[in-house]
Design a protein around this motif. Structure first.
Motif, short mmCIF file in Angstrom:
data_model
loop_
_atom_site.label_atom_id
_atom_site.label_comp_id
_atom_site.label_asym_id
_atom_site.label_seq_id
_atom_site.Cartn_x
_atom_site.Cartn_y
_atom_site.Cartn_z
N VAL A 34 -3.62 1.35 -2.79
CA VAL A 34 -1.80 1.64 -2.36
C VAL A 34 -2.26 0.72 -1.15
CG1 VAL A 34 -0.32 3.54 -1.31
CG2 VAL A 34 -1.98 3.77 -3.58
N VAL A 35 -1.00 0.53 -0.39
CA VAL A 35 -1.17 -0.12 0.07
C VAL A 35 0.16 -0.25 1.15
CG1 VAL A 35 -0.38 -2.63 1.45
CG2 VAL A 35 -2.76 -2.56 -0.33
N ALA A 36 0.23 0.01 2.17
CA ALA A 36 1.51 1.15 3.23
C ALA A 36 1.60 -0.07 4.18
CB ALA A 36 0.23 2.23 3.94
N LEU A 37 3.00 0.34 4.38
CA LEU A 37 3.25 -1.08 5.21
C LEU A 37 4.26 0.03 6.36
CD1 LEU A 37 5.70 -3.89 3.29
CD2 LEU A 37 2.92 -3.15 3.92
N LEU A 161 4.08 -0.64 -8.16
CA LEU A 161 5.14 0.07 -7.74
C LEU A 161 5.62 -0.24 -7.18
CD1 LEU A 161 7.15 2.30 -8.81
CD2 LEU A 161 5.06 4.21 -7.97
N LEU A 162 7.06 -0.86 -5.83
CA LEU A 162 7.59 -0.60 -4.98
C LEU A 162 8.19 0.93 -4.59
CD1 LEU A 162 8.67 -4.36 -4.99
CD2 LEU A 162 6.51 -3.55 -4.36
N LEU A 163 7.47 1.70 -3.11
CA LEU A 163 8.51 2.95 -2.69
C LEU A 163 8.44 2.69 -1.71
CD1 LEU A 163 5.60 5.10 -3.71
CD2 LEU A 163 7.51 4.76 -5.04
N ASP A 164 9.92 2.43 -1.24
CA ASP A 164 10.76 2.57 -0.18
C ASP A 164 11.04 3.79 0.44
OD1 ASP A 164 12.14 1.40 2.15
OD2 ASP A 164 13.36 0.32 1.18
N GLU A 165 10.51 4.33 1.72
CA GLU A 165 10.69 5.81 2.12
C GLU A 165 10.73 6.86 1.27
OE1 GLU A 165 10.05 6.00 5.09
OE2 GLU A 165 11.09 4.35 6.74
N PRO A 166 10.04 7.27 0.23
CA PRO A 166 9.98 7.92 -0.69
C PRO A 166 9.77 9.62 0.14
CG PRO A 166 7.38 7.35 -0.22
CD PRO A 166 8.67 6.57 -0.02
N SER A 167 9.62 9.88 1.09
CA SER A 167 9.64 11.27 2.18
C SER A 167 10.80 10.97 2.97
CB SER A 167 7.95 11.00 2.52
OG SER A 167 8.01 10.88 3.97
N LEU A 168 11.43 10.49 2.54
CA LEU A 168 12.65 10.69 3.36
C LEU A 168 13.47 11.18 3.25
CD1 LEU A 168 13.65 8.34 5.75
CD2 LEU A 168 15.68 7.53 4.29
N GLY A 169 13.99 12.52 4.92
CA GLY A 169 14.58 13.90 4.49
C GLY A 169 14.26 15.00 3.57
N VAL A 175 7.16 16.68 0.03
CA VAL A 175 6.47 15.45 1.06
C VAL A 175 4.89 15.30 0.31
CG1 VAL A 175 5.27 13.87 2.88
CG2 VAL A 175 7.86 14.75 2.94
N GLN A 176 4.42 16.47 0.96
CA GLN A 176 2.97 16.42 0.04
C GLN A 176 2.74 16.51 -1.40
OE1 GLN A 176 1.03 16.89 2.48
NE2 GLN A 176 -0.91 16.28 0.69
N ASP A 177 3.72 16.78 -2.18
CA ASP A 177 3.45 17.01 -3.66
C ASP A 177 4.37 14.94 -3.57
OD1 ASP A 177 4.00 19.42 -4.45
OD2 ASP A 177 5.74 19.16 -4.86
N ILE A 178 4.78 14.63 -3.52
CA ILE A 178 4.38 13.33 -3.24
C ILE A 178 3.53 12.38 -3.55
CG2 ILE A 178 6.52 10.79 -2.94
CD1 ILE A 178 8.25 12.87 -3.54
N MET A 179 2.90 12.36 -2.55
CA MET A 179 2.17 11.70 -1.82
C MET A 179 0.72 11.76 -3.05
SD MET A 179 2.98 9.89 0.84
CE MET A 179 4.07 9.47 2.16
N ASN A 180 0.56 13.34 -3.28
CA ASN A 180 -0.35 13.55 -4.17
C ASN A 180 0.07 13.02 -5.11
OD1 ASN A 180 -1.36 15.29 -3.00
ND2 ASN A 180 -0.62 17.51 -3.34
N ILE A 181 1.69 13.10 -5.57
CA ILE A 181 1.27 12.24 -7.14
C ILE A 181 1.17 9.99 -6.92
CG2 ILE A 181 4.01 10.93 -8.58
CD1 ILE A 181 4.18 14.12 -8.51
N VAL A 182 1.54 9.93 -6.09
CA VAL A 182 1.11 8.07 -6.21
C VAL A 182 -0.12 8.11 -6.08
CG1 VAL A 182 1.47 7.14 -4.00
CG2 VAL A 182 2.75 8.08 -4.06
N GLN A 197 7.85 5.91 6.37
CA GLN A 197 8.11 6.36 8.48
C GLN A 197 6.65 7.17 8.10
OE1 GLN A 197 10.92 6.19 11.05
NE2 GLN A 197 11.06 4.40 10.26
N ASN A 198 6.17 8.31 7.95
CA ASN A 198 5.52 9.25 8.21
C ASN A 198 3.98 8.72 7.84
OD1 ASN A 198 4.27 11.36 7.57
ND2 ASN A 198 5.44 12.48 6.21
N ALA A 199 3.70 7.87 8.55
CA ALA A 199 2.52 7.45 9.23
C ALA A 199 1.32 7.82 8.60
CB ALA A 199 2.61 6.15 10.40
N ALA A 200 1.37 9.42 8.88
CA ALA A 200 0.51 10.34 8.86
C ALA A 200 -0.23 10.33 7.57
CB ALA A 200 0.12 11.27 9.90
N GLN A 201 0.56 10.60 6.94
CA GLN A 201 0.59 11.19 5.22
C GLN A 201 0.12 10.24 4.74
OE1 GLN A 201 0.69 13.60 4.19
NE2 GLN A 201 2.03 15.51 5.40
N THR A 202 0.53 8.88 5.07
CA THR A 202 0.83 8.00 4.26
C THR A 202 -0.64 7.27 4.69
OG1 THR A 202 2.81 7.36 4.77
CG2 THR A 202 1.59 5.85 3.43
#
Length: 240
Positions: A34-37, A161-169, A175-182, A197-202
């Motif tokens: 998993v690579v974060a930008l 898989l390219l994910l663009d701002e999946p936690s936005l809004g 957000v926690q659920d989505i990060m766990n699924i990643v 944008q959510n650097a800490a979680q990512t």
């Protein structure tokens, strides 16, 4: 973990008119990582993903997918090779049902057995989508729509898989659920590039991260190390 390079970006420049959105970036993505930008708005993160998908043109540089040059390839061909994008803002088909949206995601998959397996896989990740499969997508909550957008991208059996701002809004719990699924998606062997944008979680779920600033890479390294980088903490992670 594989040491095989799934994607390499070399000297990539992208211009929008006179504005240089990417000023010659280099990124290497190992298979299964998993690579974060990371970076502020306007740093070039979405432009990078759009270029990988073939949705925008490069003025210079090269992108290689498992050693194959894809820099000037059309988006459909890139999708068929095994790169799927889940765009910012979800862009689901609001008038179609959940199930119809997912079928659209499988347009590059020829085998009906594979499509069946993919349905099973995404319903395992997102049980709520199975419950709502007959509902029109517009009736889903924001979190459910985001899940649908990710699930639709997974229906194509992507290698990346390219994910663009999946936690936005989204609410923190979602957000926690989505990060766990990643993390689950990675466990099953799919390489993920995530713009957030959510650097800490990512950085908790990423293996490696690149920080973009105004179209250049200001820093990069193992996600764990960057989580403890004082400059990065100050800029993106808030004080801990």
């Amino acid at each position: 973990m594989s040491e095989k390079t799934a994607l390499s970006i070399i000297g990539l420049k992208v211009k929008y008119g006179a504005i240089e959105a990417l000023k010659g970036i280099d990124i290497e993505v190992k298979e299964g990582d998993v690579v974060a930008l990371l970076g502020a708005n306007g740093a070039g993160k979405t432009t990078t993903l759009r270029k990988i998908s073939g949705l925008t043109e490069a003025s210079e540089g090269s992108i290689q997918f498992y050693g194959k040059e894809i820099t000037s390839m059309e988006p459909e061909k890139i999708a068929k090779l095994g790169i799927a994008q889940c765009p910012e803002g979800r862009q689901i088909f609001r008038d179609l049902t959940v199930e119809e949206n997912l079928k659209v995601g499988a347009f590059t998959v020829k085998s009906s057995k594979q499509i069946e397996d993919n349905f099973e896989r995404v319903y395992k990740y997102f049980p709520v989508l199975k419950e709502r499969k007959g509902q029109t997508a517009s009736t889903l909550s924001g979190g459910e729509q985001q899940m649908l957008a990710i699930a639709r991208a997974l229906m194509s059996s992507p290698k990346i898989l390219l994910l663009d701002e999946p936690s936005l809004g989204l609410a923190p719990l979602i957000v926690q659920d989505i990060m766990n699924i990643v993390k689950e998606i990675k466990k099953e062997g799919t390489t993920v590039i995530i713009v957030e944008q959510n650097a800490a979680q990512t950085l908790k779920i990423a293996d490696y991260a690149y920080v973009l600033e105004l179209g250049t890479i200001s820093t990069h390294g193992q996600a764990e190390e960057l989580r403890n980088d004082p400059k990065l903490i100050e800029a993106y992670l808030g004080s801990h």
